[in-house]
Design a protein around this motif. Structure first.
Motif, PDB file in Angstrom:
ATOM      1  N   ARG A 164       0.827  -1.208   0.000  1.00 49.34           N
ATOM      2  CA  ARG A 164       0.000   0.000   0.000  1.00 49.34           C
ATOM      3  C   ARG A 164       0.861   1.258   0.000  1.00 49.34           C
ATOM      4  O   ARG A 164       0.576   2.228  -0.709  1.00 49.34           O
ATOM      5  CB  ARG A 164      -0.959  -0.018   1.191  1.00 49.34           C
ATOM      6  CG  ARG A 164      -1.848   1.232   1.354  1.00 49.34           C
ATOM      7  CD  ARG A 164      -2.567   1.660   0.080  1.00 49.34           C
ATOM      8  NE  ARG A 164      -3.355   0.632  -0.529  1.00 49.34           N
ATOM      9  CZ  ARG A 164      -4.639   0.368  -0.240  1.00 49.34           C
ATOM     10  NH1 ARG A 164      -5.255   1.066   0.682  1.00 49.34           N
ATOM     11  NH2 ARG A 164      -5.284  -0.586  -0.892  1.00 49.34           N
ATOM     12  N   ILE A 165       1.926   1.262   0.784  1.00 43.76           N
ATOM     13  CA  ILE A 165       2.820   2.429   0.808  1.00 43.76           C
ATOM     14  C   ILE A 165       3.433   2.649  -0.573  1.00 43.76           C
ATOM     15  O   ILE A 165       3.524   3.790  -1.050  1.00 43.76           O
ATOM     16  CB  ILE A 165       3.919   2.253   1.871  1.00 43.76           C
ATOM     17  CG1 ILE A 165       3.312   2.357   3.271  1.00 43.76           C
ATOM     18  CG2 ILE A 165       5.016   3.304   1.697  1.00 43.76           C
ATOM     19  CD1 ILE A 165       4.252   1.922   4.375  1.00 43.76           C
ATOM     20  N   MET A 166       3.854   1.574  -1.236  1.00 44.95           N
ATOM     21  CA  MET A 166       4.438   1.716  -2.571  1.00 44.95           C
ATOM     22  C   MET A 166       3.421   2.295  -3.553  1.00 44.95           C
ATOM     23  O   MET A 166       3.748   3.182  -4.351  1.00 44.95           O
ATOM     24  CB  MET A 166       4.990   0.376  -3.060  1.00 44.95           C
ATOM     25  CG  MET A 166       6.203  -0.100  -2.287  1.00 44.95           C
ATOM     26  SD  MET A 166       7.085  -1.500  -3.027  1.00 44.95           S
ATOM     27  CE  MET A 166       5.954  -2.851  -2.726  1.00 44.95           C
ATOM     28  N   VAL A 167       2.189   1.818  -3.479  1.00 50.34           N
ATOM     29  CA  VAL A 167       1.143   2.325  -4.380  1.00 50.34           C
ATOM     30  C   VAL A 167       0.800   3.768  -4.046  1.00 50.34           C
ATOM     31  O   VAL A 167       0.595   4.592  -4.941  1.00 50.34           O
ATOM     32  CB  VAL A 167      -0.096   1.406  -4.321  1.00 50.34           C
ATOM     33  CG1 VAL A 167      -1.297   2.055  -5.001  1.00 50.34           C
ATOM     34  CG2 VAL A 167       0.221   0.069  -4.998  1.00 50.34           C
ATOM     35  N   GLU A 168       0.745   4.109  -2.764  1.00 45.24           N
ATOM     36  CA  GLU A 168       0.469   5.493  -2.389  1.00 45.24           C
ATOM     37  C   GLU A 168       1.590   6.428  -2.827  1.00 45.24           C
ATOM     38  O   GLU A 168       1.385   7.634  -2.964  1.00 45.24           O
ATOM     39  CB  GLU A 168       0.251   5.584  -0.875  1.00 45.24           C
ATOM     40  CG  GLU A 168      -1.092   5.006  -0.447  1.00 45.24           C
ATOM     41  CD  GLU A 168      -1.371   5.189   1.027  1.00 45.24           C
ATOM     42  OE1 GLU A 168      -0.445   5.553   1.784  1.00 45.24           O
ATOM     43  OE2 GLU A 168      -2.536   4.962   1.424  1.00 45.24           O
TER      44      GLU A 168
END
Length: 275
Positions: A164-168
């Motif tokens: 999720r952090i990578m996508v955000e």
């Protein structure tokens, strides 16, 4: 550039570094002959998956025959190559590290495996990477001409917060070179890649070594590409193989508009904090 031709090199890894580099070279050249834009190697592609071999095969980044070879191949063939991972030595520490090379042969990103594989499935498989490896502490998102690519390694995929952090941070493609074993692979490999793709409405890719029955650690193989809807669009068996498959990043926008998970997150109530 929205369409990308991927090459997933599910190579057989043996207890001979020169032979492994030679095999990686051969599969990269075959990928280039099939007009691949982005070539991906497996976790520990130059080294048997074993703690004692991590120590034996460890290389320093600035003096690495493995990375020098991959850099030259990327530059000569004008192609992106994600060099799965290798045991990286820095002073008295060892890391499980992935390197992304651009078309000029430059390293544009490196990811040190953040979550070390310390498991004990009674009567089936026991492994403790932390006996010899040090965990990385950085989230890795690389800028390419295709857009941003998030990089994790194997066990990292089990932690949805990282994806999720990578996508955000803009990642459209999540890539995890990995070497699940025959116990965890059959139960969780496909499920995890489909889950991370669905959670984040992004392409999710795993590239593993082939099953080598003569090795102490038996890789599940089954290198995989999953689209943002969670559909498996390509998957290997356990045998050595090369997957060539084109993806279209326009699918991400379409799916996120149809099923707006990212938009509908309750940012007023919860968020992931990166320390």
């Amino acid at each position: 550039m929205t369409k990308i031709k991927l090459a997933l090199c599910q190579m057989n890894v043996v207890d001979n570094k020169k032979e492994n580099i030679k095999r990686a070279h051969s599969m990269i050249k075959e990928s280039v002959s099939k007009n691949a834009d982005f070539i991906i190697l497996p976790e520990m592609f130059n080294c048997p998956y074993s703690n004692d071999k991590f120590i034996e095969y460890g290389e320093k980044e600035n003096n690495s025959p493995t990375l020098n070879e991959i850099s030259e191949l990327a530059k000569t063939n004008k192609v992106y190559i994600l060099a799965g991972s290798i045991p990286e030595r820095e002073e008295n520490k060892l890391y499980n590290t992935s390197y992304l090379f651009d078309k000029q042969g430059n390293v544009i990103a490196k990811h040190r495996k953040m979550h070390l594989f310390d498991i004990d499935v009674k009567g089936k498989v026991t492994f403790k990477e932390s006996d010899v490896l040090t965990a990385g502490n950085k989230v890795t998102v690389a800028e390419t001409e295709f857009g941003k690519i998030g990089i994790g390694i194997c066990y990292d995929i089990r932690f949805p917060e990282l994806a999720r952090i990578m996508v955000e941070n803009g990642a459209l493609i999540l890539v995890y070179p990995g070497a699940f074993n025959m116990t965890t692979g059959s139960s969780h490999w496909e499920l995890l890649f489909r889950s991370r793709a669905i959670d984040n409405q992004a392409f999710c890719i795993g590239v593993a070594p082939a099953l080598n029955k003569n090795a102490s650690y038996h890789s599940y193989g089954h290198s995989i590409i999953v689209n943002p809807w969670g559909k498996v669009i390509a998957q290997a068996s356990e045998k050595e193989s090369l997957i060539i498959s084109e993806i279209d990043l326009n699918e991400i926008k379409k799916i996120r508009e149809e099923l707006p998970l990212i938009k509908n997150k309750r940012n007023d109530i919860y968020k992931i904090i990166l320390r």
